[in-house]
Design an enzyme around this catalytic site. Structure first.
Site, mmCIF file in Angstrom:
data_model
loop_
_atom_site.group_PDB
_atom_site.id
_atom_site.type_symbol
_atom_site.label_atom_id
_atom_site.label_comp_id
_atom_site.label_asym_id
_atom_site.label_seq_id
_atom_site.Cartn_x
_atom_site.Cartn_y
_atom_site.Cartn_z
ATOM 1 N N ASP A 1 17.353 44.223 73.655
ATOM 2 C CA ASP A 1 17.154 45.650 73.875
ATOM 3 C C ASP A 1 16.643 45.967 75.277
ATOM 4 O O ASP A 1 16.203 45.083 76.005
ATOM 5 C CB ASP A 1 16.203 46.219 72.802
ATOM 6 N N ASN B 1 5.836 47.175 61.812
ATOM 7 C CA ASN B 1 6.495 47.977 60.764
ATOM 8 C C ASN B 1 7.763 47.292 60.231
ATOM 9 O O ASN B 1 8.544 47.904 59.512
ATOM 10 C CB ASN B 1 6.841 49.377 61.299
ATOM 11 N N HIS C 1 10.265 46.074 62.085
ATOM 12 C CA HIS C 1 11.503 46.224 62.861
ATOM 13 C C HIS C 1 11.935 44.892 63.486
ATOM 14 O O HIS C 1 11.106 44.014 63.722
ATOM 15 C CB HIS C 1 11.395 47.345 63.903
ATOM 16 N N GLU D 1 14.455 50.284 63.746
ATOM 17 C CA GLU D 1 13.271 50.771 63.056
ATOM 18 C C GLU D 1 13.591 50.966 61.563
ATOM 19 O O GLU D 1 14.768 51.002 61.185
ATOM 20 C CB GLU D 1 12.836 52.113 63.662
#
Ligand code: F6R
Length: 245
Positions: free
Chosen positions: A67, A135, A137, A142
Site C-alpha cells: 500500500d 482492528n 485489517h 479495513e
C-alpha cells in the site's frame, strides 16, 4: 494455519527472517510481497545484515508493496516508498527497476489501481509479508472490505489514522486515504507470512486464528489460505490460550 509463538519481537523477527531467507535462497528471482509499519522492521534489518555479512543477493528479486498513502511519494519522508528505501531497499542489492508500489501521486487514481492490478496478475507473490492492524485489517483493507476486492483506494478509519500518527510530526498530517492491494490480491500469493507483536494486537490475532471467517475482521480470511504462517510474540498471542481452553 501454521502458528509460531516467539518470546519477543526480536525472536519473531528472527523466525520471520529465516522463512524469508529460505524463499530468497531457493528462488533467487522470487517476487516478494512486502509490508510497511513497525512490525516487519526487525526482519528487514536481519535481511540487510545477512546481505552485508553473507552476500545473500536480491539482484534478481522483484518486490510488490501492499500500500501507499494517497498524495505522498518518494519525496515525502512519510511515504511508504521512502520507508521501504530507508528500512530495506537501500541496504540490499535490489535492482530499483524491480521495486513496485502504488504511485501515491498518480493523477488518475483509477488508472493507477488498474495498472497495479495488471502488474499483480503478471507477477504472483512467492511470499506475501503482512502485519495486522489492531482492528484486524491487512494492508489497508479495513473491516467490511469485500474478500473479492482488488487494488483500490480506501478511506482510512479513525483507529488506523490514530495508530499511524506516530510516524508523523503532527497527527493532522496523516493522509486520510491510501491505495491498497485488495484481499483477493493478497490471497493470490503462494505463501503468506503474517507477523504480529505486542498486546495491542492480541484481540486481532485471536480473530485471525479462531474467529469466524468474516469481512468484519479482514485477517480472518487467511484461515482459508493453503500456506499461511503466523509468527507472533507472546504478547500478541496472549488471547490464543483462551481459544485453546
Ligand atoms: C502496512 C500495512 C498495514 C500494517 C498494519 C500493522 O503496509 O499494510 O496493514 O501492516 O497496520 O502496522 P504496524 O506493523 O505498524 O503495527
Amino acid at each position: 494455519m501454521k502458528i509460531l509463538i516467539t518470546k519477543d519481537y526480536e525472536d519473531m523477527s528472527m523466525q520471520a527472517f529465516k522463512i524469508m531467507k529460505k524463499v530468497v535462497t531457493e528462488r533467487p528471482c522470487a517476487t516478494l510481497g512486502l509490508a510497511t509499519g513497525s512490525t516487519p522492521v526487525g526482519m528487514y534489518r536481519l535481511m540487510a545484515k545477512d546481505h552485508a555479512e553473507n552476500g545473500t543477493s536480491y539482484k534478481k528479486i522483484k518486490t510488490v508493496n501492499l500500500d501507499e498513502y494517497v498524495g505522498l511519494d518518494r519525496s515525502s519522508g512519510q511515504s511508504y516508498i521512502s520507508f521501504m528505501h530507508d528500512n530495506l531497499f537501500d541496504s540490499i542489492d535490489i535492482d530499483h527497476d524491480n521495486i513496485n508500489i502504488e504511485n501515491g501521486k498518480a493523477a488518475d487514481r483509477k488508472a493507477e489501481c488498474e495498472r497495479y492490478n495488471r502488474l499483480l496478475e503478471s507477477m504472483q507473490q512467492d511470499i506475501q509479508v503482512l502485519g495486522i492492524g489492531s482492528n484486524g485489517h491487512i494492508a489497508f483493507n479495513e473491516p467490511g472490505t469485500p474478500f473479492g476486492s482488488v487494488t483500490h483506494i480506501v478511506d482510512l478509519t479513525e483507529s488506523t489514522i490514530a495508530d499511524n500518527a506516530r510516524f508523523f510530526n503532527d497527527p493532522r498530517e496523516v493522509p486520510k486515504q491510501a491505495f491498497t492491494m485488495g484481499v483477493k490480491n493478497i490471497m493470490n500469493a503462494k505463501k503468506i507470512l503474517i507477523l504480529a507483536s505486542g498486546s495491542n494486537k492480541a484481540k486481532a490475532v485471536k480473530g485471525l486464528v479462531s474467529g469466524p471467517v468474516s469481512e468484519d475482521l479482514p485477517a480472518s480470511v487467511l484461515q482459508l489460505h493453503p500456506d499461511c504462517t503466523l509468527v507472533c510474540d507472546e504478547a500478541a498471542a496472549a488471547l490464543l490460550e483462551q481459544v485453546r481452553d
